[in-house]
Scaffold this motif. Structure first.
Motif, PDB file in Angstrom:
ATOM      1  N   ARG A  24      52.581  41.046  89.007  1.00 18.93           N
ATOM      2  CA  ARG A  24      53.906  40.709  88.491  1.00 18.93           C
ATOM      3  C   ARG A  24      54.751  41.962  88.560  1.00 18.93           C
ATOM      4  N   ASN A  25      56.005  41.840  88.066  1.00 23.48           N
ATOM      5  CA  ASN A  25      56.949  42.956  88.236  1.00 23.48           C
ATOM      6  C   ASN A  25      56.382  44.321  87.812  1.00 23.48           C
TER       7      ASN A  25
ATOM      8  N   THR B 280      61.998  46.878  82.932  1.00 24.76           N
ATOM      9  CA  THR B 280      62.823  45.756  82.478  1.00 24.76           C
ATOM     10  C   THR B 280      64.153  46.240  81.935  1.00 24.76           C
TER      11      THR B 280
ATOM     12  N   SER C 279      66.436  46.658  84.752  1.00 24.70           N
ATOM     13  CA  SER C 279      66.867  45.391  85.334  1.00 24.70           C
ATOM     14  C   SER C 279      67.861  44.693  84.399  1.00 24.70           C
TER      15      SER C 279
HETATM   16  C1  LIG Z   1      58.733  40.636  84.282  1.00 22.93           C
HETATM   17  O1  LIG Z   1      57.560  40.024  83.829  1.00 22.93           O
HETATM   18  C2  LIG Z   1      57.623  39.555  82.507  1.00 22.93           C
HETATM   19  C3  LIG Z   1      56.280  39.035  82.138  1.00 22.93           C
HETATM   20  O2  LIG Z   1      55.829  38.114  83.046  1.00 22.93           O
HETATM   21  C4  LIG Z   1      58.695  38.485  82.394  1.00 22.93           C
HETATM   22  O3  LIG Z   1      58.776  38.057  81.064  1.00 22.93           O
HETATM   23  C5  LIG Z   1      60.006  39.072  82.824  1.00 22.93           C
HETATM   24  O4  LIG Z   1      60.969  38.058  82.833  1.00 22.93           O
HETATM   25  C6  LIG Z   1      59.894  39.660  84.211  1.00 22.93           C
HETATM   26  N1  LIG Z   1      61.138  40.321  84.537  1.00 22.93           N
HETATM   27  C7  LIG Z   1      61.696  40.270  85.744  1.00 22.93           C
HETATM   28  C8  LIG Z   1      62.994  41.009  85.901  1.00 22.93           C
HETATM   29  O5  LIG Z   1      61.208  39.671  86.657  1.00 22.93           O
END
Ligand SMILES: *[C@@H]1O[C@H](CO)[C@@H](O)[C@H](O)[C@H]1NC(C)=O
Ligand SMILES: *[C@@H]1O[C@H](CO)[C@@H](O)[C@H](O)[C@H]1NC(C)=O
Ligand SMILES: *[C@@H]1O[C@H](CO)[C@@H](O)[C@H](O)[C@H]1NC(C)=O
Ligand SMILES: *[C@@H]1O[C@H](CO)[C@@H](O)[C@H](O)[C@H]1NC(C)=O
Length: 323
Positions: A160-161, A235, A238
């Motif tokens: 994941r991110n 995050t 972002s």
């Molecule tokens: C990053 O991952 C988290 C956990 O899965 C999620 O809650 C969040 O929305 C994600 N953020 C982005 C910018 O993709």
């Protein structure tokens, strides 16, 4: 792989044993009492041996200074009948019972060298190996517990991110996984395969946005490996870009829209004011003129008054517009 000091110890032990036996037999000669202790096993030497798969291994027999009557290898592997290889010195005969694996052989001609060779070592060669040397002075034994090592295949990827997965696939024994910097939230799982290998997987996430690159270290008896990967921006960053690219344009749209709306509304109000104002003026001046004025040139003066009032309103509006 053999510990040299152990071999040295063994040598010393053997020398000592032979010496003591020589001494005891001479005393026996004197006392005319011969004790037959040929079958009594001498102290055994146990060795744990780790060998990397696909390499060649040589298992050594104890060194004896006395004449060897018989050399025997006993091999006990998992899920297999025990295999015995023997060599008789007097007849120079070799014999094998239940031995099916042709990768396990005498290291050379058993008349010259009693050692055993495994070439190449496979995962199925885990087990117990014993060399027994039968001499007139007794049996010399050497036991090996052989452990085959399989290097794991290390991989690192993002799931994941800001979550990375480090895998050490099918290692034997299980690998150790560690992270630099340490993850905020880590989960390690192990998967055991039927062939004795283990897959270790560590999944970690990093919340601190300053962490941009993470390193996964896979430690294993066959060697260590480090892999690194870049995380996507944190995050917080972002969120910033979210504000910058989505919220800000929307805000600008709202502001611009409001200005236009106010402008439009202002005009309507001006027009309404005008519409309301006209009849009042007309009513004061000419009570029943409103429906005839449009067609009657006599009421030009009233129209002029109306016109000037409209102009005044227009001026008010444009004044508002320019604000
Ligand atoms: C990053 O991952 C988290 C956990 O899965 C999620 O809650 C969040 O929305 C994600 N953020 C982005 C910018 O993709
Ligand atoms: C040969 O294998 C059989 C089982 O298949 C076992 O009972 C026997 O003891 C083995 N012989 C030797 C000499 O290891
Ligand atoms: C052991 O089993 C796993 C899973 O089937 C396989 O991926 C691996 O290659 C095997 N390893 C050896 C040494 O046979
Ligand atoms: C591998 O790493 C471990 C600790 O993670 C260390 O104790 C060991 O000495 C390392 N081995 C090699 C060969 O670098």
């Amino acid at each position: 792989m053999l510990c040299p000091w152990r071999t040295a110890d063994l040598g010393l032990l053997l020398i000592l044993t032979v010496f003591l036996r020589a001494a005891s037999s001479s005393s026996n000669m004197d006392g005319k009492v011969m004790t037959k202790n040929y079958s009594t096993p001498l102290p055994e030497v146990n060795t744990s041996l780790s060998v990397v798969m696909d390499t060649n291994a040589v298992l050594r027999c104890p060194h004896t200074l006395t004449r060897v009557v018989l050399t025997r290898w006993e091999i006990i592997l998992r899920d297999k009948p025990s295999c015995t290889k023997a060599y008789r010195s007097d007849t120079k005969e070799t014999k094998e019972i239940n031995c099916t694996d042709d990768r396990i052989t005498w290291a050379s001609r058993p008349s010259q060298n009693p050692d055993l060779q495994i070439a190449p070592v496979a995962i199925t060669h885990d087990g117990y190996y014993r060399c027994v040397m039968v001499t007139p002075d007794g049996n010399f034994n050497r036991n090996y517990h052989l452990q085959v090592l399989v290097p794991p295949e290390a991989t690192l990827f993002l799931s994941r991110n800001r979550t990375a997965v480090c895998k050490a696939v099918a290692g034997k024994p299980a690998a150790q996984i560690s992270w630099t910097p340490k993850g905020d939230d880590c989960v390690t799982e192990q998967e055991y395969w039927g062939n004795g290998t283990v897959t270790v997987q560590s999944t970690c996430s990093w919340e601190v946005p300053d962490v941009t690159t993470v390193t996964c270290s896979v430690s294993h008896l066959t060697g260590n490996k480090s892999l690194y990967i870049e995380l996507f921006p944190g995050t917080k960053r972002s969120e910033k870009s979210y504000i910058l690219y989505i919220i800000l344009p929307i805000l600008i749209l709202i502001v611009v829209g409001s200005i236009w709306f106010l402008k439009f509304n202002g005009c309507r109000k001006c027009k309404l004011n005008k519409m309301e104002a006209t009849p009042v003026v007309e009513d004061e001046m000419q009570p029943y003129a409103s429906y005839t004025e449009k067609n009657n040139p006599l009421y030009d003066t009233t129209n002029k008054v109306k016109m000037s009032q409209e102009l005044q309103n227009e001026v008010d509006c444009t004044g508002l517009h320019t604000l």
